[in-house]
Motif scaffolding. Structure first.
Motif, PDB file in Angstrom:
ATOM      1  N   SER A  34      61.961 135.604 -23.784  1.00  0.00           N
ATOM      2  CA  SER A  34      63.401 135.376 -23.653  1.00  0.00           C
ATOM      3  C   SER A  34      64.042 135.367 -25.029  1.00  0.00           C
ATOM      4  N   TYR A  35      65.334 135.709 -25.082  1.00  0.00           N
ATOM      5  CA  TYR A  35      66.104 135.524 -26.317  1.00  0.00           C
ATOM      6  C   TYR A  35      66.651 134.099 -26.405  1.00  0.00           C
ATOM      7  N   GLY A  36      66.677 133.394 -25.287  1.00  0.00           N
ATOM      8  CA  GLY A  36      67.070 131.992 -25.301  1.00  0.00           C
ATOM      9  C   GLY A  36      68.557 131.716 -25.373  1.00  0.00           C
ATOM     10  N   VAL A  37      69.394 132.736 -25.212  1.00  0.00           N
ATOM     11  CA  VAL A  37      70.846 132.530 -25.295  1.00  0.00           C
ATOM     12  C   VAL A  37      71.304 131.754 -24.066  1.00  0.00           C
ATOM     13  N   ALA A  38      72.074 130.693 -24.292  1.00  0.00           N
ATOM     14  CA  ALA A  38      72.431 129.792 -23.188  1.00  0.00           C
ATOM     15  C   ALA A  38      73.629 130.277 -22.388  1.00  0.00           C
ATOM     16  N   GLU A  39      74.702 130.698 -23.061  1.00  0.00           N
ATOM     17  CA  GLU A  39      75.938 131.042 -22.372  1.00  0.00           C
ATOM     18  C   GLU A  39      75.887 132.468 -21.819  1.00  0.00           C
ATOM     19  N   PRO A  40      76.665 132.769 -20.775  1.00  0.00           N
ATOM     20  CA  PRO A  40      76.698 134.128 -20.224  1.00  0.00           C
ATOM     21  C   PRO A  40      77.103 135.149 -21.283  1.00  0.00           C
ATOM     22  N   ALA A  41      76.318 136.220 -21.388  1.00  0.00           N
ATOM     23  CA  ALA A  41      76.608 137.345 -22.290  1.00  0.00           C
ATOM     24  C   ALA A  41      76.818 136.914 -23.731  1.00  0.00           C
ATOM     25  N   GLY A  42      76.225 135.789 -24.117  1.00  0.00           N
ATOM     26  CA  GLY A  42      76.304 135.363 -25.511  1.00  0.00           C
ATOM     27  C   GLY A  42      77.629 134.753 -25.910  1.00  0.00           C
ATOM     28  N   ARG A  43      78.442 134.371 -24.941  1.00  0.00           N
ATOM     29  CA  ARG A  43      79.725 133.759 -25.266  1.00  0.00           C
ATOM     30  C   ARG A  43      79.506 132.562 -26.179  1.00  0.00           C
ATOM     31  N   ALA A  78      81.378 138.940 -21.557  1.00  0.00           N
ATOM     32  CA  ALA A  78      81.546 137.523 -21.257  1.00  0.00           C
ATOM     33  C   ALA A  78      82.838 137.279 -20.496  1.00  0.00           C
ATOM     34  N   SER A  79      83.896 137.987 -20.856  1.00  0.00           N
ATOM     35  CA  SER A  79      85.172 137.829 -20.169  1.00  0.00           C
ATOM     36  C   SER A  79      85.046 138.215 -18.705  1.00  0.00           C
ATOM     37  N   ALA A  80      84.280 139.270 -18.452  1.00  0.00           N
ATOM     38  CA  ALA A  80      84.104 139.742 -17.082  1.00  0.00           C
ATOM     39  C   ALA A  80      83.302 138.766 -16.239  1.00  0.00           C
ATOM     40  N   SER A  81      82.436 137.974 -16.905  1.00  0.00           N
ATOM     41  CA  SER A  81      81.597 137.046 -16.140  1.00  0.00           C
ATOM     42  C   SER A  81      82.423 135.946 -15.518  1.00  0.00           C
ATOM     43  N   GLY A  82      83.468 135.499 -16.272  1.00  0.00           N
ATOM     44  CA  GLY A  82      84.362 134.466 -15.750  1.00  0.00           C
ATOM     45  C   GLY A  82      83.707 133.161 -15.437  1.00  0.00           C
ATOM     46  N   SER A  83      82.507 132.906 -16.042  1.00  0.00           N
ATOM     47  CA  SER A  83      81.779 131.706 -15.662  1.00  0.00           C
ATOM     48  C   SER A  83      81.754 130.642 -16.741  1.00  0.00           C
ATOM     49  N   THR A  84      82.445 130.892 -17.858  1.00  0.00           N
ATOM     50  CA  THR A  84      82.479 129.910 -18.921  1.00  0.00           C
ATOM     51  C   THR A  84      83.842 129.247 -18.941  1.00  0.00           C
ATOM     52  N   SER A  85      83.887 127.971 -19.017  1.00  0.00           N
ATOM     53  CA  SER A  85      85.162 127.264 -18.924  1.00  0.00           C
ATOM     54  C   SER A  85      86.013 127.503 -20.148  1.00  0.00           C
ATOM     55  N   ALA A  86      87.311 127.354 -19.977  1.00  0.00           N
ATOM     56  CA  ALA A  86      88.246 127.585 -21.072  1.00  0.00           C
ATOM     57  C   ALA A  86      88.035 126.589 -22.196  1.00  0.00           C
ATOM     58  N   SER A  87      87.476 125.441 -21.905  1.00  0.00           N
ATOM     59  CA  SER A  87      87.313 124.416 -22.919  1.00  0.00           C
ATOM     60  C   SER A  87      86.305 124.807 -23.986  1.00  0.00           C
ATOM     61  N   THR A  88      85.437 125.784 -23.716  1.00  0.00           N
ATOM     62  CA  THR A  88      84.452 126.219 -24.707  1.00  0.00           C
ATOM     63  C   THR A  88      84.802 127.558 -25.311  1.00  0.00           C
ATOM     64  N   SER A  89      85.926 128.101 -25.003  1.00  0.00           N
ATOM     65  CA  SER A  89      86.242 129.443 -25.461  1.00  0.00           C
ATOM     66  C   SER A  89      86.816 129.432 -26.857  1.00  0.00           C
TER      67      SER A  89
END
Length: 351
Positions: free
Chosen positions: A291-300, A338-349
């Protein structure tokens, strides 16, 4: 191998010079075309490894962009310094090193996460099976080999020692040594060092050989998290927005491809890449990749993953908190995946 004090001074001096160096160097970063973007991205690789941009290029995600390999590095801080000074067009490092560079007024911005820790991808601190080292206090006066100082491994060591109840005076008695990753296992087995920091395929290869055991891992300490980001200079992003968007989005796609594709297929593709690029490397350790171990979707990029190291550096006295503003450190606007995934909350953007 270099001693802790001298190498740390060299590292901090290098970052302290970043303002002048970046101001002089970024003008050379990427030749722009009349249509507003360079089509060639200069970068440094890692021996025996396939980094995400290389995977993205092989998968065709970079489209008409080309990567130009200028050599290898063993140090994230060196890699992002090279990006800041315009020697390469992007570089990647531990997020604490990114914060440190930005605090010294280097005009760089994190654009995508590229490595992290999970149950498969992590850095561990390993000792020989018969070593008397069992806990934090046993590390006083011991030699710990890692790829560079002032970065991920040293941060993890400090957290472990602090949680183990060691005060600053005792922490300073641990001896941190710089050892190239490909030599770290051998240095441990030959007892040139007492503890070896091993990660990825080099870790799994060493474990398969046997005779070593983990003292702790970064996953043990912090759970799953993205640990490092690729950075580009502000000037590069301003002059090459389309290139940056293609690059960042492609790396995000490669992250998701590596997650969703059977492991054997990922390894086979990486092995083929290493063989074809003809850099006199041994592809055998790639069979241990997981694994590359990246936590957020698409490296966001998540702001909390940079804030953690702002607090750590400030606590060490390496920076003052007011030297950096979190929203200025990173952006997700170039990451269409990452934008297309839509799964990361705005608070972390990012902004």
């Amino acid at each position: 191998m270099a001693t802790t004090a001298s190498t740390r001074r060299q590292f901090l001096t290098l970052l302290g010079l970043s303002t002048l160096a970046a101001g002089c160097g970024t003008a050379a970063s990427g030749a722009t075309s009349a249509k507003g973007g360079t089509k060639t991205l200069r970068y440094q690789g890692w021996a025996g490894q396939v980094i995400l941009p290389e995977l993205a290029e092989d998968l065709g995600y970079l489209r008409d962009l080309k990567l130009e390999w200028v050599g290898n590095t063993i140090s994230g801080p060196q890699d992002i310094q090279s990006a800041a000074t315009g020697q390469v067009d992007f570089g990647g490092a531990f997020n604490g090193a990114v914060v440190k560079l930005a605090a010294n007024k280097a005009p760089v911005k994190a654009v995508i996460s590229y490595y992290g820790a999970d149950k498969y991808a992590y850095n561990g601190f390993y000792v020989l099976t018969d070593s008397p080292i069992r806990g934090a206090r046993d590390l006083i006066g011991k030699k710990i080999g890692m790829n560079t100082l002032g970065a991920h491994s040293e941060a993890m060591l400090d957290i472990y020692l602090q949680r183990g109840g060691l005060g600053r005076a005792d922490v300073d008695k641990t001896e941190r040594l710089v050892v190239p990753p490909v030599n770290t296992e051998q240095s441990l087995r030959q007892k040139q060092i007492d503890v070896a920091v091993l990660g990825g395929v080099l870790r799994d290869k060493a474990l398969a050989t046997g005779g070593i055991r983990p003292l702790f891992t970064d996953f043990d300490l912090l759970g799953a998290f993205s640990a490092g980001t690729y950075v580009m200079t502000d000037r590069f992003l301003e002059q090459n927005p389309a290139t940056a968007r293609t690059f960042v989005t492609a790396v995000g796609k490669a992250i998701e491809w590596s997650r969703s594709t059977p492991r054997d297929e990922v390894i086979a593709r990486m092995t083929d890449i290493v063989k074809r690029r003809d850099r006199n490397e041994d592809p055998e350790p790639l069979k241990y990749w997981r694994s590359y171990g990246v936590a957020e979707p698409a490296g966001r990029v998540a702001g909390k993953e940079l804030q953690l190291w702002i607090d750590w550096l400030a606590g060490r006295g390496d920076i003052r908190k007011e030297q950096v503003k979190l929203p200025d450190l990173y952006t997700n606007k170039f990451n269409a995946t990452a934008s297309a995934s839509g799964s990361t909350s705005a608070s972390t953007s990012g902004r």
